[in-house]
Design a protein around this motif. Structure first.
Motif, mmCIF file in Angstrom:
data_model
loop_
_atom_site.group_PDB
_atom_site.id
_atom_site.type_symbol
_atom_site.label_atom_id
_atom_site.label_comp_id
_atom_site.label_asym_id
_atom_site.label_seq_id
_atom_site.Cartn_x
_atom_site.Cartn_y
_atom_site.Cartn_z
ATOM 1 N N ARG A 405 55.795 -7.703 -24.264
ATOM 2 C CA ARG A 405 53.734 -7.051 -25.025
ATOM 3 C C ARG A 405 55.164 -5.497 -25.123
ATOM 4 N NH1 ARG A 405 49.552 -5.739 -20.553
ATOM 5 N NH2 ARG A 405 48.399 -5.692 -22.896
ATOM 6 N N ASP A 414 48.540 -11.090 -27.344
ATOM 7 C CA ASP A 414 48.602 -10.546 -26.231
ATOM 8 C C ASP A 414 48.279 -10.836 -25.005
ATOM 9 O OD1 ASP A 414 49.879 -7.302 -25.493
ATOM 10 O OD2 ASP A 414 47.738 -7.544 -24.827
ATOM 11 N N ARG A 418 49.018 -10.889 -21.884
ATOM 12 C CA ARG A 418 48.423 -11.117 -19.951
ATOM 13 C C ARG A 418 47.439 -11.567 -19.138
ATOM 14 N NH1 ARG A 418 43.829 -8.141 -21.789
ATOM 15 N NH2 ARG A 418 43.808 -8.280 -24.021
#
Length: 667
Positions: A405, A414, A418
């Motif tokens: 990231r 992204d 996550r």
């Protein structure tokens, strides 16, 4: 001087002219005894009097023209349309080719119109110099002597033979003979002919004399040769004759014709050749129909370039649509600049085809970005494709995913990264829940909040902070034990306890318990997800304040347990030690959340063993002369052993791996 006769060929009788022409020809009736023939026979353009040089020149020029015309004819490339620099070559070759033809036609007239073969001839009765129309005749009746000399090179190799004729007035004539044997044979033949003529004269043999006399008719006519000297009449009897030399126009008209041919025919031939070559190449490219053939013609062609381009780019575009390769579209961009779909190919189709061939690795995608900066797919490559490949190659750990990231902030994947991180935290919480103690219902919810905070702050550190408090009961124990030992009658002495616990002495034990607790947590939580690190001690004021980060606060009070330990010694020296106990107040804190608290009380066991050396140094690093510190250190470690075990029991159920690790205590 010998009596030399000069007479014009045309003044001779017809029969004599015919005999002279026949005698100098290839199959003579009256052959000369010896002859030195020559191509030279006049004064105008002497090199042009033979057909051979004109024929050779003409053939060479025609061959040059043939090569010039056929070189690259109809073949796309440098020779398809020849440059104007070759026009002088065409003009020069055309000029010389026409000039050679004119030379072949007019060579006899340039020869002076001689019907006989020019040269020096030795006949049985006369020596004839027939190198021009004006014949020079020397009767051999004036001959006084003759011989043959053979000439050799300095190295002894035979060169040639020279027949020399001496006349009565001292003049000489020479004839060159090639071949030593041939010269001797011709000399013998000349001698035999001379002897035969002498016999014919003696016997008055008219027929024999007539057969060997080239000018028999002239000598018989009135006046003989004298009547013919100074005459050059025009021949009207139809026999062979010498034509007059051409005039100025006739002499140079052929040259002018050749010049005109060079100026007109050369450029015209060059132009016609280029037109036909260009037409042939275009016809072949159109028949082939391929984009490469039409492009090759368009590069080197002439009159049909626009038509070739109009036919070529659609064919190439269709091929590339089928192939969908970077190479094909790059060739299209290179070949068909200015075509209606050039911009579309350059801006979109080429980059997309190149991208399809670069999807196999990050290095290939980065190379694509270097080759096509600012393309329509650059954002897609940077924000989605490269991060997607990188994410596929990223290990399924929190540290690796966070590095991903950081390397690709705000990428299209992204959220997926996550999500994977969150899944790791969720799995860790589930694993903790499996091993968690059921005694405290707030434990699992608190750990969920702790993990959520660590996930949100992208940190794995939980700081372990200690706060030590010494109870006043320690000094009271010192007083009481000192009074008790003072009134005893044996060798018993008191070991003070209140002076043995300060920050220096307790810090190593605090560090050990921090490591032991961290090892227990590692059985559930990977180190990149949660790790315990010892931090600075906290004060009472700080304890009242909220936490700025996740913390495990361990406050403990060291006091007298009310018990007294005595040491045994083989020499009778006994020491009395105050028993100590530890009251632990443990709190786990997360910012903006209610702490999770629990209290623990531990004491050392009733009996324990320790090596005792009154003069040794303590484990705390100093020496008090009695080594009492080692005893109190042992008490402290046994108490902290119980802390690790009891703290593990608060967090984990009895069968968990984490509890087994935490119960091992402080080393």
């Amino acid at each position: 001087m010998a009596r030399e006769i000069l007479v014009d060929f045309n003044a001779l009788p017809r029969s004599t002219r015919e005999r002279l022409v026949d005698s100098t020809g290839p199959r003579p009736g009256l052959a000369p005894v010896l002859a030195t023939r020559s191509f030279i026979g006049g004064t105008v353009l002497p090199w042009a009097r033979s057909a051979f040089p004109w024929a050779v020149l003409g053939l060479v020029c025609l061959f040059v023209l043939f090569l010039s015309v056929t070189w690259g004819f109809g073949q796309p490339g440098d020779g398809l349309v020849q440059p104007s620099a070759l026009v002088p070559l065409y003009s020069g070759a055309s000029f010389l080719a026409v000039a050679s033809g004119v030379g072949l036609v007019l060579r006899k007239r340039w020869n002076g119109g001689l019907p006989f073969r020019p040269g020096l001839y030795l006949f049985p009765l006369d020596f004839v110099d027939a190198r021009s129309r004006r014949l020079r005749i020397l009767p051999l009746s004036e001959l006084s002597d003759f011989n043959v000399a053979h000439h050799r090179e300095p190295n002894g190799v035979y060169s040639h033979s020279l027949l020399t004729l001496w006349f009565q007035d001292g003049s000489t004539e020479r004839l060159t003979v090639r071949g030593e044997a041939r010269a001797e044979a011709q000399l013998s033949g000349f001698q035999r002919v001379r002897a035969a003529i002498a016999r014919a004269v003696a016997q008055q043999g008219v027929d024999s004399f007539r057969a060997n006399d080239l000018f028999y008719e002239v000598r018989l006519q009135p006046g003989g040769f004298e009547s013919l000297q100074g005459q050059s009449p025009a021949v009207v009897d139809g026999g062979p004759c010498v034509h007059p030399l051409p005039g100025r126009f006739q002499r140079y008209g052929g040259l002018a014709l050749a010049l005109v041919a060079g100026v007109v025919l050369g450029p015209g031939l060059w132009h016609v050749r280029n037109v036909r070559s260009d037409n042939a190449a275009f016809a072949a490219a159109r028949t082939d129909g391929s984009a490469s053939a039409l492009h090759t013609y368009a590069l080197t062609g002439w009159r049909h370039v626009d038509e070739a381009r109009a036919l070529g780019w659609p064919a190439h575009f269709k091929d590339c649509e089928q192939q969908r390769t970077e190479r094909c579209w790059k060739e299209f961009v290179a070949f068909w600049k200015g075509s209606p779909r050039y911009q579309e190919v350059h801006d979109e189709l080429l980059p997309r085809a190149a991208l399809e061939e670069s999807l196999h690795s990050i290095a290939a995608l980065r190379a694509f970005l270097a080759r096509y900066p600012g393309s329509v797919v650059e954002d897609e490559v940077r924000n989605r494709l490269i991060p997607a490949l990188a994410l596929q190659q990223t290990l399924d750990t929190v540290a690796s995913l966070r590095e991903f990231r950081a390397a690709y902030p705000g990428s299209a994947v992204d959220a997926e990264a996550r999500g994977r991180i969150h899944a790791l935290y969720a799995n860790a919480l589930a694993e903790f829940q499996k091993q968690a103690s059921p005694q405290n219902p707030r434990l699992v919810p608190f750990m969920s909040k702790l993990l959520a905070h660590l996930e949100a702050t992208e940190s794995a550190t939980v700081t372990v902070r200690f706060h030590r408090r010494n109870s006043p009961s320690l000094r009271r124990a010192d007083r009481l034990i000192a009074q008790a030992t003072a009134s005893s009658y044996d060798l018993t002495s008191a070991a003070s306890v209140s002076d043995h616990f300060d920050n220096v002495s307790t810090y190593p034990i605090e560090a050990d318990i921090s490591r032991a607790l961290d090892s227990a947590f590692q059985q559930v939580f990977p180190t990149d997800l949660l790790v315990l690190e010892q931090g600075p001690a906290f004060s009472n004021e700080q304890d009242a304040a909220g936490a700025t980060g996740p913390e495990l606060r361990i406050g403990y009070t060291i006091g007298w347990s009310g018990r007294v330990y005595s040491s045994s010694s083989i020499i009778g020296d006994k020491r009395m030690f105050a028993g100590i106990q530890f009251d632990f107040d443990v709190s786990m804190r997360v910012p903006n959340e209610k702490p999770l608290r629990f209290a623990l009380k531990v004491s050392p066991p009733a009996h324990f063993s320790v090596e005792y050396d009154r003069t040794g140094s303590s484990l705390f690093g100093g020496s008090d002369g009695s080594n009492d510190t080692s005893i109190y250190e042992a008490m402290t470690r046994r108490a902290f052993d119980q802390l690790g075990e009891k703290f593990g029991q608060v967090l984990f159920h009895r069968d968990s791996k984490a509890l087994n690790v935490s119960s091992r205590g402080v080393p």
